[in-house]
Design a protein around this motif. Structure first.
Motif, PDB file in Angstrom:
ATOM      1  N   GLY A  82       0.772  -1.238   0.000  1.00 38.34           N
ATOM      2  CA  GLY A  82       0.000   0.000   0.000  1.00 38.34           C
ATOM      3  C   GLY A  82       0.800   1.283   0.000  1.00 38.34           C
ATOM      4  N   VAL A  83       2.122   1.197   0.111  1.00 36.99           N
ATOM      5  CA  VAL A  83       2.934   2.412   0.116  1.00 36.99           C
ATOM      6  C   VAL A  83       4.291   2.125  -0.514  1.00 36.99           C
ATOM      7  N   SER A  84       4.810   3.079  -1.252  1.00 34.84           N
ATOM      8  CA  SER A  84       6.136   2.955  -1.854  1.00 34.84           C
ATOM      9  C   SER A  84       7.125   3.768  -1.018  1.00 34.84           C
ATOM     10  N   LEU A  85       8.283   3.180  -0.743  1.00 37.87           N
ATOM     11  CA  LEU A  85       9.278   3.854   0.090  1.00 37.87           C
ATOM     12  C   LEU A  85      10.655   3.927  -0.567  1.00 37.87           C
ATOM     13  N   GLY A  86      10.779   3.403  -1.778  1.00 35.38           N
ATOM     14  CA  GLY A  86      12.042   3.518  -2.496  1.00 35.38           C
ATOM     15  C   GLY A  86      13.086   2.502  -2.041  1.00 35.38           C
ATOM     16  N   THR A  87      14.337   2.815  -2.328  1.00 31.95           N
ATOM     17  CA  THR A  87      15.426   1.877  -2.095  1.00 31.95           C
ATOM     18  C   THR A  87      16.321   2.297  -0.926  1.00 31.95           C
ATOM     19  N   VAL A  88      16.954   1.273  -0.334  1.00 32.99           N
ATOM     20  CA  VAL A  88      17.882   1.504   0.777  1.00 32.99           C
ATOM     21  C   VAL A  88      19.246   0.913   0.451  1.00 32.99           C
ATOM     22  N   ARG A  89      20.251   1.399   1.170  1.00 32.39           N
ATOM     23  CA  ARG A  89      21.604   0.868   1.024  1.00 32.39           C
ATOM     24  C   ARG A  89      21.708  -0.491   1.714  1.00 32.39           C
ATOM     25  N   ALA A  90      22.785  -1.193   1.430  1.00 31.91           N
ATOM     26  CA  ALA A  90      23.073  -2.434   2.134  1.00 31.91           C
ATOM     27  C   ALA A  90      23.431  -2.113   3.583  1.00 31.91           C
ATOM     28  N   THR A  91      23.259  -3.086   4.459  1.00 29.31           N
ATOM     29  CA  THR A  91      23.560  -2.884   5.873  1.00 29.31           C
ATOM     30  C   THR A  91      25.010  -2.483   6.077  1.00 29.31           C
TER      31      THR A  91
END
Length: 289
Positions: free
Chosen positions: A203-212
């Motif tokens: 229900g929501v788009s939050l985009g991309t994140v970096r690797a840990t």
């Protein structure tokens, strides 16, 4: 009769405990922003303040329940936990691609958290130099956001199952200032991918994140660390599952600590192998000892 009195006593005790939970709000940019906290002892001055933030789509009560064990230490260790509510259950936390109302309407979290710090300073005389932030999932992203934008007011953060946004998804002006940071991420997390990628929430788009590892090294580099962190194994408190925890730490006198808890086989959920909020407080406490 004695049994009935005992039951009544237990019920009354439970009521008293619950009655200590206070709900208040601040008017920020024409929006009432709500937060909860347990009323501290009248003699409890100079306390540290810990913000504990719920995940995307959640509510403060989620964190209140998880913080019950930690609350028992609040008097002895002299801290107050504040449980803020996101705007319409979400945070405006540096993710440019977020379709949550908090981001679309550009809600000022800096104003909200600055206001809460002032509230607790005026009302309970907290130590403004000892303000910390932790959160789960979206609340972990909000912790990063405070670390990126309010470094002068936040002493340390603990992000749980959350990675920093990728550079193209970063929607905050980064202070690029040293900060003590603890990250707790699971290698089997399908929502906040351990190795980076798209965050997937229905229900929501939050985009991309970096690797840990990239998130970990971002803070280590800001804090002036080079080389490899010290590795240790966290004692396994729950042998009924296949989860183990590796700890990686950069720590040096005069520099903020940076720690990664790598949860092998950990998913996007609360750990049973440790109380991560208690572990967060231990981390925060080390930054002021």
């Amino acid at each position: 009769m004695l049994k009935k009195l005992l039951i009544i006593t237990i019920v009354l005790q439970c009521f008293v405990v619950k009655a200590q939970l206070i709900s208040d709000s601040l008017l920020i940019d024409n929006h009432y922003r709500v937060f909860l906290y347990n009323k501290p002892k009248s003699t409890q001055t100079g306390a540290s303040l810990v913000f504990a933030m719920h995940g995307s789509g959640g509510k403060p009560q989620d964190m209140v329940e998880k913080g019950e064990k930690l609350e028992t230490k609040s008097v002895a260790d002299n801290f107050i936990i504040a449980y803020p509510a996101g705007y319409k259950h979400y945070w405006n936390e540096c993710r440019k691609a977020s379709t949550a109302a908090a981001n679309v309407e550009n809600i000022s979290e800096v104003a909200f958290f600055t206001g809460m710090i002032k509230y607790f300073k005026d009302k309970f005389q907290i130590n403004e130099k000892h303000v910390f932030a932790t959160g789960f999932s979206g609340g972990g992203h909000m912790s990063y956001s405070l670390g990126l934008t309010m470094t002068s007011k936040i002493k340390a953060i603990s992000a749980i199952v959350a990675n920093l946004p990728t550079p193209e998804n970063m929607d905050c002006v980064e202070s690029k200032m040293p900060l003590a940071v603890m990250i707790t991420n699971g290698t089997a997390d399908q929502t906040n991918p351990y190795n980076g990628g798209e965050v997937k929430i229905p229900g929501v788009s939050l985009g991309t994140v970096r690797a840990t590892e990239q998130s970990f090294q971002y803070w280590a580099n800001l804090d002036g660390y080079k080389g490899n962190p010290v590795k240790s194994i966290v004692p396994d408190a729950d042998t009924s599952n296949d989860i183990t925890i590796e700890k990686y730490t950069y720590k040096k006198k005069g520099q903020p600590e940076v720690t990664l808890l790598k949860v092998i086989n950990g998913k996007h959920q609360w750990l049973t192998d440790m109380d991560v909020l208690e572990e967060s407080w231990k981390f925060f406490k080390r930054q002021i000892e």
